[in-house]
Motif scaffolding. Structure first.
Motif, PDB file in Angstrom:
ATOM      1  N   LEU A 104      69.386   9.455 -19.092  1.00 17.90           N
ATOM      2  CA  LEU A 104      69.658  10.591 -18.214  1.00 17.90           C
ATOM      3  C   LEU A 104      70.076  11.806 -19.032  1.00 17.90           C
ATOM      4  O   LEU A 104      70.658  11.663 -20.123  1.00 17.90           O
ATOM      5  CB  LEU A 104      70.775  10.249 -17.220  1.00 17.90           C
ATOM      6  CG  LEU A 104      70.530   9.101 -16.245  1.00 17.90           C
ATOM      7  CD1 LEU A 104      71.811   8.822 -15.447  1.00 17.90           C
ATOM      8  CD2 LEU A 104      69.388   9.436 -15.301  1.00 17.90           C
ATOM      9  N   LEU A 142      68.147   3.060 -18.942  1.00 16.76           N
ATOM     10  CA  LEU A 142      68.044   4.316 -18.208  1.00 16.76           C
ATOM     11  C   LEU A 142      68.543   5.437 -19.103  1.00 16.76           C
ATOM     12  O   LEU A 142      69.631   5.349 -19.668  1.00 16.76           O
ATOM     13  CB  LEU A 142      68.869   4.239 -16.927  1.00 16.76           C
ATOM     14  CG  LEU A 142      68.863   5.445 -16.000  1.00 16.76           C
ATOM     15  CD1 LEU A 142      67.459   5.704 -15.471  1.00 16.76           C
ATOM     16  CD2 LEU A 142      69.834   5.235 -14.843  1.00 16.76           C
ATOM     17  N   GLU A 178      72.625  14.726 -14.590  1.00 19.27           N
ATOM     18  CA  GLU A 178      71.536  14.171 -13.774  1.00 19.27           C
ATOM     19  C   GLU A 178      71.997  12.887 -13.104  1.00 19.27           C
ATOM     20  O   GLU A 178      72.105  11.836 -13.738  1.00 19.27           O
ATOM     21  CB  GLU A 178      70.313  13.913 -14.654  1.00 19.27           C
ATOM     22  CG  GLU A 178      69.129  13.318 -13.919  1.00 19.27           C
ATOM     23  CD  GLU A 178      68.009  12.919 -14.865  1.00 19.27           C
ATOM     24  OE1 GLU A 178      68.164  13.071 -16.103  1.00 19.27           O
ATOM     25  OE2 GLU A 178      66.979  12.418 -14.371  1.00 19.27           O
ATOM     26  N   SER A 179      72.247  12.913 -11.825  1.00 19.02           N
ATOM     27  CA  SER A 179      72.768  11.753 -11.100  1.00 19.02           C
ATOM     28  C   SER A 179      71.696  10.680 -10.917  1.00 19.02           C
ATOM     29  O   SER A 179      70.502  10.984 -10.830  1.00 19.02           O
ATOM     30  CB  SER A 179      73.305  12.193  -9.733  1.00 19.02           C
ATOM     31  OG  SER A 179      74.327  13.150  -9.884  1.00 19.02           O
ATOM     32  N   SER A 180      72.132   9.429 -10.843  1.00 21.13           N
ATOM     33  CA  SER A 180      71.200   8.324 -10.645  1.00 21.13           C
ATOM     34  C   SER A 180      71.958   7.101 -10.146  1.00 21.13           C
ATOM     35  O   SER A 180      73.179   7.146  -9.954  1.00 21.13           O
ATOM     36  CB  SER A 180      70.473   8.011 -11.956  1.00 21.13           C
ATOM     37  OG  SER A 180      69.430   7.064 -11.748  1.00 21.13           O
ATOM     38  N   SER A 181      71.218   6.011  -9.926  1.00 22.15           N
ATOM     39  CA  SER A 181      71.826   4.771  -9.450  1.00 22.15           C
ATOM     40  C   SER A 181      71.291   3.585 -10.222  1.00 22.15           C
ATOM     41  O   SER A 181      70.120   3.550 -10.603  1.00 22.15           O
ATOM     42  CB  SER A 181      71.519   4.568  -7.956  1.00 22.15           C
ATOM     43  OG  SER A 181      72.091   5.579  -7.180  1.00 22.15           O
ATOM     44  N   HIS A 221      76.387   4.095  -8.364  1.00 24.73           N
ATOM     45  CA  HIS A 221      75.926   5.478  -8.374  1.00 24.73           C
ATOM     46  C   HIS A 221      76.720   6.251  -9.414  1.00 24.73           C
ATOM     47  O   HIS A 221      77.957   6.172  -9.452  1.00 24.73           O
ATOM     48  CB  HIS A 221      76.129   6.109  -6.988  1.00 24.73           C
ATOM     49  CG  HIS A 221      75.527   5.311  -5.868  1.00 24.73           C
ATOM     50  ND1 HIS A 221      74.190   5.382  -5.528  1.00 24.73           N
ATOM     51  CD2 HIS A 221      76.082   4.413  -5.020  1.00 24.73           C
ATOM     52  CE1 HIS A 221      73.945   4.569  -4.519  1.00 24.73           C
ATOM     53  NE2 HIS A 221      75.070   3.971  -4.183  1.00 24.73           N
ATOM     54  N   THR A 275      77.401  10.028 -10.625  1.00 24.05           N
ATOM     55  CA  THR A 275      77.247  11.427 -10.217  1.00 24.05           C
ATOM     56  C   THR A 275      77.589  12.341 -11.381  1.00 24.05           C
ATOM     57  O   THR A 275      78.643  12.208 -11.995  1.00 24.05           O
ATOM     58  CB  THR A 275      78.169  11.736  -9.035  1.00 24.05           C
ATOM     59  OG1 THR A 275      77.855  10.852  -7.950  1.00 24.05           O
ATOM     60  CG2 THR A 275      78.003  13.181  -8.577  1.00 24.05           C
TER      61      THR A 275
END
Lengths: 111, 114
Positions: free
Chosen positions: A13, A11, A17-20, A74, A76
């Motif tokens: 980012l 991944l 940029e938040s993601s999980s 998660h 953040t």
């Protein structure tokens, strides 16, 4: 057979940029779900343990959650220093504290 | 408090050679583990020990041996090294079972067999 599967494999980012990240497991007596962080060339470093569905734990920009079939990590507003491989592992009933690890998610956070 | 230490950090072996990977922990943990980590794969358990004098096989024990004569030390022996044993090896320890304690990992040994 007890299994742990992580997605995505990698991944990328942008900073902020938040993601999980996802960790799914076979449902056969999960006794604990563990999250580790691994930096290149180093051993895994413990982050969280989750014991039961609905449980959440937080540490700085990270929050781990657990359902009956999967766990999420998660992130953040990530920073470049969050770049690492994140491993999840499950301990299932019957094992002497033996952990079954997923293959990990390689996270890269770019400024 | 050093935690879990491993030696050596790197090693290159020729096919058929033998070596011992050292692991020591200073946390008085009874449980100790050896894992290998291959690229793109999760950590696989090789052997584990629940206390001095007690060891048992994990998922991938073939080609390895262990001993546990003290609480602190848990060496992993490779006999007749093969290219398939090229990997990064991690030692870990955890406190008594009875609760779901996390495992503490050493820094790893990167082994290449050529």
């Amino acid at each position: 057979e007890d299994q742990v599967t992580q997605s995505p494999e990698a991944l990328r980012l942008q900073e902020g940029e938040s993601s999980s990240l996802n960790c799914s497991y076979t449902v056969s007596g999960l006794r604990g779900l563990f999250w580790y962080r691994q930096d290149p060339g180093k051993g895994p470093e413990f982050l969280f343990t989750l014991y039961s569905a609905g449980e959440e734990k937080e540490k700085e920009r990270l929050k781990a959650t657990l359902t009956k079939k999967e766990s999420f990590l998660h992130i953040t507003a990530p920073k470049p220093e969050d770049s690492a491989t994140y491993l999840c592992a499950g301990r299932f009933s019957g094992g002497y504290n033996k952990l079954i690890f997923g293959a990990g998610t390689r996270l890269a956070v770019h400024p | 408090n050093a935690g879990v230490t491993q030696t050596p950090k790197f090693r290159i072996l020729k096919i058929g050679q033998s070596m011992t990977l050292q692991c020591t922990q200073d946390m008085n943990h009874n449980y100790m583990y050896w894992y290998r980590q291959d690229p793109g794969m999760g950590l696989k358990l090789i052997y584990y020990s629940v206390g001095a004098g007690i060891t048992d096989k994990g998922e991938v024990p073939n080609g390895y041996n262990v001993s546990r004569s003290t609480t602190e030390d848990f060496p992993l022996r490779l006999e007749l090294a093969a290219p398939s044993q090229t990997s990064v090896y991690f030692c870990a320890s955890s406190p008594e079972q009875g609760s779901l304690y996390e495992q503490y990992f050493g820094p790893g040994t990167r082994l290449t067999v050529t």
